[in-house]
Design a protein around this motif. Structure first.
Motif, PDB file in Angstrom:
ATOM      1  N   ILE A  34       0.903  -1.007   0.017  1.00  0.00           N
ATOM      2  CA  ILE A  34       0.103   0.091   0.081  1.00  0.00           C
ATOM      3  C   ILE A  34       0.793   0.998   0.099  1.00  0.00           C
ATOM      4  N   PHE A  35       1.091   2.001  -1.155  1.00  0.00           N
ATOM      5  CA  PHE A  35       1.816   3.149  -1.427  1.00  0.00           C
ATOM      6  C   PHE A  35       0.842   4.442  -0.572  1.00  0.00           C
ATOM      7  N   ARG A  36       1.711   5.091   0.070  1.00  0.00           N
ATOM      8  CA  ARG A  36       1.180   6.521   0.845  1.00  0.00           C
ATOM      9  C   ARG A  36       1.728   7.544   0.025  1.00  0.00           C
ATOM     10  N   ASP A  37       0.698   8.016  -0.821  1.00  0.00           N
ATOM     11  CA  ASP A  37       0.672   9.132  -1.501  1.00  0.00           C
ATOM     12  C   ASP A  37       0.452  10.358  -0.983  1.00  0.00           C
ATOM     13  N   ILE A  38       1.555  11.277  -0.826  1.00  0.00           N
ATOM     14  CA  ILE A  38       1.334  12.434  -0.272  1.00  0.00           C
ATOM     15  C   ILE A  38       0.962  13.903  -1.214  1.00  0.00           C
ATOM     16  N   ALA A  39       0.903  13.404  -2.458  1.00  0.00           N
ATOM     17  CA  ALA A  39       0.358  14.402  -3.286  1.00  0.00           C
ATOM     18  C   ALA A  39      -0.900  15.244  -2.740  1.00  0.00           C
TER      19      ALA A  39
ATOM     20  N   LEU B 126       8.425  10.052   4.337  1.00  0.00           N
ATOM     21  CA  LEU B 126       8.025   8.625   4.903  1.00  0.00           C
ATOM     22  C   LEU B 126       9.194   7.943   5.487  1.00  0.00           C
ATOM     23  N   ILE B 127       9.022   7.187   6.562  1.00  0.00           N
ATOM     24  CA  ILE B 127       9.987   6.117   7.003  1.00  0.00           C
ATOM     25  C   ILE B 127       9.299   4.783   6.923  1.00  0.00           C
ATOM     26  N   ALA B 128       9.790   3.884   6.089  1.00  0.00           N
ATOM     27  CA  ALA B 128       9.523   2.543   5.791  1.00  0.00           C
ATOM     28  C   ALA B 128      10.484   1.758   6.319  1.00  0.00           C
ATOM     29  N   THR B 129      11.567   1.047   5.573  1.00  0.00           N
ATOM     30  CA  THR B 129      12.492   0.418   6.121  1.00  0.00           C
ATOM     31  C   THR B 129      13.785   1.172   6.792  1.00  0.00           C
ATOM     32  N   GLY B 130      13.759   2.436   6.476  1.00  0.00           N
ATOM     33  CA  GLY B 130      14.686   3.292   6.939  1.00  0.00           C
ATOM     34  C   GLY B 130      16.057   3.601   6.350  1.00  0.00           C
ATOM     35  N   GLY B 131      15.945   2.565   5.210  1.00  0.00           N
ATOM     36  CA  GLY B 131      17.373   2.689   4.256  1.00  0.00           C
ATOM     37  C   GLY B 131      17.674   4.016   3.769  1.00  0.00           C
ATOM     38  N   THR B 132      17.011   4.842   3.248  1.00  0.00           N
ATOM     39  CA  THR B 132      17.298   6.199   2.695  1.00  0.00           C
ATOM     40  C   THR B 132      17.737   6.985   3.739  1.00  0.00           C
ATOM     41  N   LEU B 133      17.168   7.165   5.013  1.00  0.00           N
ATOM     42  CA  LEU B 133      17.781   7.973   6.058  1.00  0.00           C
ATOM     43  C   LEU B 133      18.987   7.310   6.553  1.00  0.00           C
TER      44      LEU B 133
ATOM     45  N   PRO C 178      17.914  10.225  16.423  1.00  0.00           N
ATOM     46  CA  PRO C 178      16.592  10.475  16.980  1.00  0.00           C
ATOM     47  C   PRO C 178      15.826  10.535  15.746  1.00  0.00           C
ATOM     48  N   THR C 179      14.529  10.250  15.969  1.00  0.00           N
ATOM     49  CA  THR C 179      13.381  10.186  15.072  1.00  0.00           C
ATOM     50  C   THR C 179      12.252  10.902  15.427  1.00  0.00           C
ATOM     51  N   TYR C 180      11.576  11.578  14.468  1.00  0.00           N
ATOM     52  CA  TYR C 180      10.184  12.329  14.708  1.00  0.00           C
ATOM     53  C   TYR C 180       9.472  12.146  13.546  1.00  0.00           C
ATOM     54  N   CYS C 181       8.091  11.676  13.881  1.00  0.00           N
ATOM     55  CA  CYS C 181       7.366  11.513  12.542  1.00  0.00           C
ATOM     56  C   CYS C 181       5.934  12.302  13.034  1.00  0.00           C
ATOM     57  N   LEU C 182       5.262  12.760  11.977  1.00  0.00           N
ATOM     58  CA  LEU C 182       4.102  13.362  12.212  1.00  0.00           C
ATOM     59  C   LEU C 182       2.718  12.494  12.540  1.00  0.00           C
ATOM     60  N   THR C 183       2.718  11.389  11.839  1.00  0.00           N
ATOM     61  CA  THR C 183       1.917  10.534  11.983  1.00  0.00           C
ATOM     62  C   THR C 183       2.370   9.065  11.587  1.00  0.00           C
ATOM     63  N   ALA C 184       1.441   8.051  11.745  1.00  0.00           N
ATOM     64  CA  ALA C 184       1.863   6.731  11.262  1.00  0.00           C
ATOM     65  C   ALA C 184       0.521   5.975  10.772  1.00  0.00           C
ATOM     66  N   PHE C 185       1.017   4.869   9.950  1.00  0.00           N
ATOM     67  CA  PHE C 185      -0.022   4.114   9.439  1.00  0.00           C
ATOM     68  C   PHE C 185       0.309   2.658   9.634  1.00  0.00           C
ATOM     69  N   ALA C 186      -0.684   1.998  10.158  1.00  0.00           N
ATOM     70  CA  ALA C 186      -0.487   0.396  10.016  1.00  0.00           C
ATOM     71  C   ALA C 186      -0.204   0.022   8.579  1.00  0.00           C
ATOM     72  N   LEU C 187       0.301  -1.165   8.348  1.00  0.00           N
ATOM     73  CA  LEU C 187       0.624  -1.518   6.993  1.00  0.00           C
ATOM     74  C   LEU C 187      -1.027  -1.789   6.228  1.00  0.00           C
ATOM     75  N   ASP C 188      -1.682  -2.044   6.883  1.00  0.00           N
ATOM     76  CA  ASP C 188      -2.902  -2.539   6.237  1.00  0.00           C
ATOM     77  C   ASP C 188      -4.098  -1.243   6.315  1.00  0.00           C
ATOM     78  N   GLU C 189      -3.757  -0.176   6.859  1.00  0.00           N
ATOM     79  CA  GLU C 189      -4.626   0.829   7.059  1.00  0.00           C
ATOM     80  C   GLU C 189      -4.934   1.417   5.794  1.00  0.00           C
ATOM     81  N   GLN C 190      -6.377   1.456   5.804  1.00  0.00           N
ATOM     82  CA  GLN C 190      -6.573   2.214   4.310  1.00  0.00           C
ATOM     83  C   GLN C 190      -6.813   3.706   4.727  1.00  0.00           C
TER      84      GLN C 190
ATOM     85  N   ILE D 296       5.577  10.703   7.495  1.00  0.00           N
ATOM     86  CA  ILE D 296       4.650   9.491   7.843  1.00  0.00           C
ATOM     87  C   ILE D 296       5.644   8.546   8.097  1.00  0.00           C
ATOM     88  N   ASP D 297       4.987   7.605   9.324  1.00  0.00           N
ATOM     89  CA  ASP D 297       6.000   6.443   9.652  1.00  0.00           C
ATOM     90  C   ASP D 297       5.090   5.129   9.301  1.00  0.00           C
ATOM     91  N   LEU D 298       5.810   4.025   9.051  1.00  0.00           N
ATOM     92  CA  LEU D 298       5.123   2.835   8.987  1.00  0.00           C
ATOM     93  C   LEU D 298       5.961   1.827   9.825  1.00  0.00           C
TER      94      LEU D 298
END
Length: 182
Positions: A24-29, A125-132, A170-182, A153-155
């Protein structure tokens, strides 16, 4: 403007099966289609960092550029761009990293930072954290330090924010989504 997490989450589109089946891709557009949502996100980060002690803002290619540039402008900080391999001209340093879908490389101009600089890094977005994590390595290789990693977003189920924290970032995110959250 008061931050309303439910409103922000409602402005982030869930795109099933993109870029591959089961994701489930999280599109911020859509978030940036709303001036109210854009201002709410920007103001939240600005309030958090307005008195913080760091010298630069780093933004990840490409969606991190949006929020990173807004915050750099508002806080009057230099903006450092972290790009995908082959997108920057001139002398660069490169760091490989794992993604949710394979491997990639992140680059930065070799003269973007120096010893004594402190960097707040942004991504959408933070998914696996690889980019950051790759960005953090590049920051350190240039002799600078990392202030914090921030994202809209944090996943958390993918473990990226935990990996960052385990790495002493140190890490800060405004919101988080569960993987299956629509």
């Amino acid at each position: 403007m008061i931050f309303d997490e439910c409103y922000i989450k409602s402005q982030i589109r869930a795109v099933p099966d993109f870029p591959k089946a089961g994701v489930i891709f999280r599109d911020i557009a859509p978030l940036f289609h709303s001036p109210k949502a854009t201002r709410m996100v920007a103001d939240s980060f600005i309030q958090r960092y307005v008195e913080a002690d760091f010298s630069h803002i780093g933004a990840m290619d490409a969606r991190g550029f949006i929020i990173g540039s807004i915050i750099a402008y508002e806080l009057n900080k230099p903006l450092v761009l972290f790009r995908k391999k082959g997108k920057l001209p001139g002398d660069v340093i490169t760091e490989p990293y794992a993604t949710e879908y394979g491997t990639a490389h992140l680059e930065i101009h070799s003269d973007s930072l120096c010893e004594g600089d402190s960097v707040l890094i942004f991504d959408d977005l933070i998914a696996t954290g690889g980019t950051l994590l790759a960005a953090a390595q590049l920051v350190r290789r240039l002799g600078a330090s990392l202030y914090e990693a921030a994202a809209i977003i944090d996943l958390p189920e993918l473990g990226g924010s935990q990996k960052l924290q385990d790495a002493g970032i140190p890490t800060y995110c405004l919101t988080a989504f569960a993987l299956d959250e629509q």
